[in-house]
Design a protein around this motif. Structure first.
Motif, PDB file in Angstrom:
ATOM      1  N   TYR A 169      53.368 -11.639 -77.344  1.00 14.47           N
ATOM      2  CA  TYR A 169      52.096 -12.397 -76.878  1.00 14.47           C
ATOM      3  C   TYR A 169      51.078 -11.611 -76.321  1.00 14.47           C
ATOM      4  N   ARG A 170      49.960 -12.059 -76.260  1.00 10.86           N
ATOM      5  CA  ARG A 170      48.685 -11.277 -75.952  1.00 10.86           C
ATOM      6  C   ARG A 170      47.932 -11.644 -74.599  1.00 10.86           C
ATOM      7  N   LEU A 171      47.834 -10.915 -73.475  1.00  6.23           N
ATOM      8  CA  LEU A 171      46.806 -11.282 -72.615  1.00  6.23           C
ATOM      9  C   LEU A 171      45.688 -10.287 -72.608  1.00  6.23           C
ATOM     10  N   VAL A 172      44.606 -10.970 -72.567  1.00  4.84           N
ATOM     11  CA  VAL A 172      43.128 -10.656 -72.841  1.00  4.84           C
ATOM     12  C   VAL A 172      42.462 -10.804 -71.422  1.00  4.84           C
ATOM     13  N   ASP A 173      42.019  -9.535 -70.735  1.00  2.22           N
ATOM     14  CA  ASP A 173      41.498  -9.706 -69.476  1.00  2.22           C
ATOM     15  C   ASP A 173      39.824  -9.527 -69.528  1.00  2.22           C
ATOM     16  N   GLU A 229      48.323   7.241 -65.551  1.00  5.22           N
ATOM     17  CA  GLU A 229      49.430   6.557 -64.919  1.00  5.22           C
ATOM     18  C   GLU A 229      50.703   6.212 -65.977  1.00  5.22           C
ATOM     19  N   GLY A 230      50.437   6.516 -67.198  1.00  5.41           N
ATOM     20  CA  GLY A 230      51.505   6.325 -68.273  1.00  5.41           C
ATOM     21  C   GLY A 230      51.959   4.990 -68.637  1.00  5.41           C
ATOM     22  N   LEU A 231      50.724   4.118 -68.609  1.00  5.09           N
ATOM     23  CA  LEU A 231      51.148   2.469 -68.806  1.00  5.09           C
ATOM     24  C   LEU A 231      50.671   2.242 -70.223  1.00  5.09           C
ATOM     25  N   SER A 232      51.504   1.259 -70.474  1.00  2.00           N
ATOM     26  CA  SER A 232      51.677   0.751 -71.753  1.00  2.00           C
ATOM     27  C   SER A 232      50.713  -0.455 -71.794  1.00  2.00           C
ATOM     28  N   CYS A 233      49.195  -0.125 -72.015  1.00  2.00           N
ATOM     29  CA  CYS A 233      48.366  -1.194 -72.008  1.00  2.00           C
ATOM     30  C   CYS A 233      46.827  -0.684 -72.503  1.00  2.00           C
ATOM     31  N   ARG A 234      46.166  -1.422 -73.133  1.00  2.00           N
ATOM     32  CA  ARG A 234      44.918  -0.878 -73.718  1.00  2.00           C
ATOM     33  C   ARG A 234      43.678  -1.535 -73.431  1.00  2.00           C
ATOM     34  N   PHE A 235      42.395  -0.791 -73.510  1.00  2.00           N
ATOM     35  CA  PHE A 235      41.303  -1.174 -73.157  1.00  2.00           C
ATOM     36  C   PHE A 235      40.259  -1.151 -74.287  1.00  2.00           C
ATOM     37  N   VAL A 236      39.577  -2.170 -74.238  1.00  2.00           N
ATOM     38  CA  VAL A 236      38.654  -2.040 -75.705  1.00  2.00           C
ATOM     39  C   VAL A 236      37.000  -2.326 -75.294  1.00  2.00           C
ATOM     40  N   ARG A 237      36.041  -1.761 -75.702  1.00  2.00           N
ATOM     41  CA  ARG A 237      34.945  -1.948 -75.546  1.00  2.00           C
ATOM     42  C   ARG A 237      34.459  -2.895 -76.503  1.00  2.00           C
ATOM     43  N   GLY A 238      33.854  -4.274 -76.080  1.00  2.00           N
ATOM     44  CA  GLY A 238      33.373  -5.245 -77.359  1.00  2.00           C
ATOM     45  C   GLY A 238      33.638  -6.437 -76.830  1.00  2.00           C
ATOM     46  N   VAL A 251      45.095  -5.456 -65.423  1.00  2.00           N
ATOM     47  CA  VAL A 251      45.901  -5.052 -66.498  1.00  2.00           C
ATOM     48  C   VAL A 251      46.564  -3.883 -66.229  1.00  2.00           C
ATOM     49  N   ARG A 252      46.181  -2.858 -65.460  1.00  2.00           N
ATOM     50  CA  ARG A 252      46.986  -1.810 -65.060  1.00  2.00           C
ATOM     51  C   ARG A 252      48.322  -2.338 -64.122  1.00  2.00           C
ATOM     52  N   ARG A 253      47.844  -3.285 -63.087  1.00  2.00           N
ATOM     53  CA  ARG A 253      49.033  -3.483 -62.373  1.00  2.00           C
ATOM     54  C   ARG A 253      50.141  -4.597 -63.108  1.00  2.00           C
ATOM     55  N   LEU A 254      49.609  -5.411 -64.053  1.00  2.00           N
ATOM     56  CA  LEU A 254      50.717  -6.101 -64.839  1.00  2.00           C
ATOM     57  C   LEU A 254      51.649  -4.940 -65.575  1.00  2.00           C
ATOM     58  N   ALA A 255      50.739  -3.994 -66.219  1.00  2.00           N
ATOM     59  CA  ALA A 255      51.686  -2.902 -66.883  1.00  2.00           C
ATOM     60  C   ALA A 255      52.801  -2.185 -65.982  1.00  2.00           C
ATOM     61  N   THR A 256      52.239  -1.905 -64.744  1.00  2.19           N
ATOM     62  CA  THR A 256      53.066  -1.126 -63.927  1.00  2.19           C
ATOM     63  C   THR A 256      54.265  -2.080 -63.368  1.00  2.19           C
ATOM     64  N   THR A 257      54.161  -3.351 -62.964  1.00  5.05           N
ATOM     65  CA  THR A 257      54.990  -4.089 -62.479  1.00  5.05           C
ATOM     66  C   THR A 257      55.888  -4.706 -63.792  1.00  5.05           C
ATOM     67  N   LYS A 258      55.536  -4.832 -64.979  1.00  8.42           N
ATOM     68  CA  LYS A 258      55.868  -5.658 -66.133  1.00  8.42           C
ATOM     69  C   LYS A 258      56.340  -6.962 -65.816  1.00  8.42           C
ATOM     70  N   THR A 266      58.426  -7.727 -71.189  1.00  7.90           N
ATOM     71  CA  THR A 266      58.333  -6.764 -72.146  1.00  7.90           C
ATOM     72  C   THR A 266      57.368  -7.344 -73.568  1.00  7.90           C
ATOM     73  N   ASP A 267      57.454  -8.650 -73.668  1.00  8.04           N
ATOM     74  CA  ASP A 267      57.019  -9.140 -74.835  1.00  8.04           C
ATOM     75  C   ASP A 267      55.265  -9.660 -74.819  1.00  8.04           C
ATOM     76  N   VAL A 268      54.794  -9.268 -73.656  1.00  8.16           N
ATOM     77  CA  VAL A 268      53.416  -9.532 -73.433  1.00  8.16           C
ATOM     78  C   VAL A 268      52.563  -8.191 -73.636  1.00  8.16           C
ATOM     79  N   GLU A 269      51.648  -8.118 -74.681  1.00  6.29           N
ATOM     80  CA  GLU A 269      50.684  -7.249 -74.559  1.00  6.29           C
ATOM     81  C   GLU A 269      49.470  -7.353 -73.773  1.00  6.29           C
ATOM     82  N   LEU A 270      49.069  -6.311 -73.199  1.00  8.40           N
ATOM     83  CA  LEU A 270      48.162  -6.282 -72.221  1.00  8.40           C
ATOM     84  C   LEU A 270      46.821  -5.583 -72.763  1.00  8.40           C
ATOM     85  N   VAL A 271      45.723  -6.160 -72.617  1.00  9.93           N
ATOM     86  CA  VAL A 271      44.405  -5.740 -73.002  1.00  9.93           C
ATOM     87  C   VAL A 271      43.508  -6.120 -72.438  1.00  9.93           C
TER      88      VAL A 271
END
Length: 334
Positions: A128-132, A176-185, A141-148, A152-157
């Motif tokens: 699943y994909r959460l978009v901020d 911070e070694g987090l599993s999330c990504r950031f997009v300009r657009g 997004v970084r907090r959600l990635a930190t706490t999970k 683990t089935d939710v992708e954070l963008v």
């Protein structure tokens, strides 16, 4: 359709348009000192004198003085690097405010049951994909990635139009070694569809028809739901914002825009009316009439596909009674 991307990217024609709780000509400095072409995404030059004139015409001499201190080139164009450094500094202070207000925890309180309902209703295994939308430095997004906390089935963008903020958010996530990504657009024009859209402090930037267009864009997408936190339009909000920002923020721009944001906040009725678009069940969590005005700072407007409402309420448990639809405010919405 407008591009709904982040602070500083709102349509110029909608700035200062009065709706409900908002005084007619309130302007946020951060919305004026960066301008991006909505089609190409390229940053456009901003003349300091023009921004000062806009602020003075709106009757905000204090804001005009703040902008007058910003550096320019020989042609009077604001130094984009100085503006970027300023906005990163302001958003860093905003992150501390989010931490104090426990926005991350409050978001998880709703998103956990919401994703539970989505998993049970759709039967899809994910991801699943959460978009901020308008993620700024990507704190949520970084907090959600930190706490999970969402699984683990939710992708954070995180998505924002401001390249400097997105770049800093990405740098922090990598550090911070987090599993999330950031997009300009454009948050509504990503290659992969969002499952849930979220935002914090974005809604009050949209004035008039643009607010409904914001919700319509999400209803027209494949997303199952949205959850947008914004300032509660109480009588005490501007006073509380002034005290809180004065105590917690050092930058004059951040202090100014924080108070103006509170003054621009939409009423419960305005939000529910704008979010009542085809294909979406609009719900308000902790409406103004049921909340303590001394404690309520931000509260979310939630939208779900109609078939999700019952399982979402069930997953929320006894807190489901704090979530109301337009029919509970029908007298004031008509």
């Amino acid at each position: 359709m407008w591009t709904f991307l982040g602070r500083g990217s709102w349509p110029t024609g909608l700035r200062g348009e009065g709706v409900g709780f908002c005084p007619v000509h309130q302007l946020e400095i951060s919305d004026l000192i960066t301008v991006v072409d909505p089609h190409s995404g390229h940053r456009l030059p901003v003349r300091r004198a023009e921004v000062i004139q806009q602020l003075r015409e709106s009757g905000d001499e204090r804001a005009a003085r703040i902008v007058a201190e910003l550096p320019t080139d020989r042609d009077g164009v604001l130094d984009p690097h100085a503006v970027d450094r300023l906005l990163i500094s302001v958003h860093t202070e905003l992150q501390r405010l989010s931490e104090e207000l426990r926005i991350g925890e409050r978001l998880v309180h709703l998103l956990g049951p919401l994703f539970t309902a989505i998993r049970e209703t759709t039967g899809q295994p994910g991801p699943y994909r959460l978009v901020d939308v308008g993620c700024g430095l990507g704190y949520l997004v970084r907090r959600l990635a930190t706490t999970k906390a969402l699984g683990t089935d939710v992708e954070l963008v995180g998505v924002d139009l401001d390249a400097a903020l997105v770049g800093e958010a990405d740098r922090l996530a990598r550090a911070e070694g987090l599993s999330c990504r950031f997009v300009r657009g454009n948050a509504f024009d990503l290659p992969e569809a969002a499952t849930v859209y979220v935002s914090t402090g974005v809604l009050h930037h949209f004035r008039g028809p643009a607010l409904a267009e914001f919700f319509q864009a999400q209803a027209a997408s494949p997303a199952h739901a949205f959850c947008h936190f914004d300032i509660a339009a109480t009588r005490l909000a501007p006073i509380g914002a002034w005290i809180f920002h004065r105590a917690r923020m050092r930058n004059p721009l951040g202090r100014h825009d924080g108070v103006v944001s509170a003054r621009r906040a939409h009423s419960d009725e305005t939000l529910l009316r704008a979010a009542a678009v085809p294909g979406i069940r609009a719900l308000l969590y902790e409406p103004r009439g049921a909340a303590n005005p001394f404690c309520t700072t931000l509260r979310p407007i939630i939208g779900v596909r109609p078939r999700l409402e019952a399982p979402f309420r069930q997953a929320l448990g006894r807190d489901a009674h704090r979530m109301v639809g337009p029919e509970h405010l029908a007298g004031s919405i008509r």
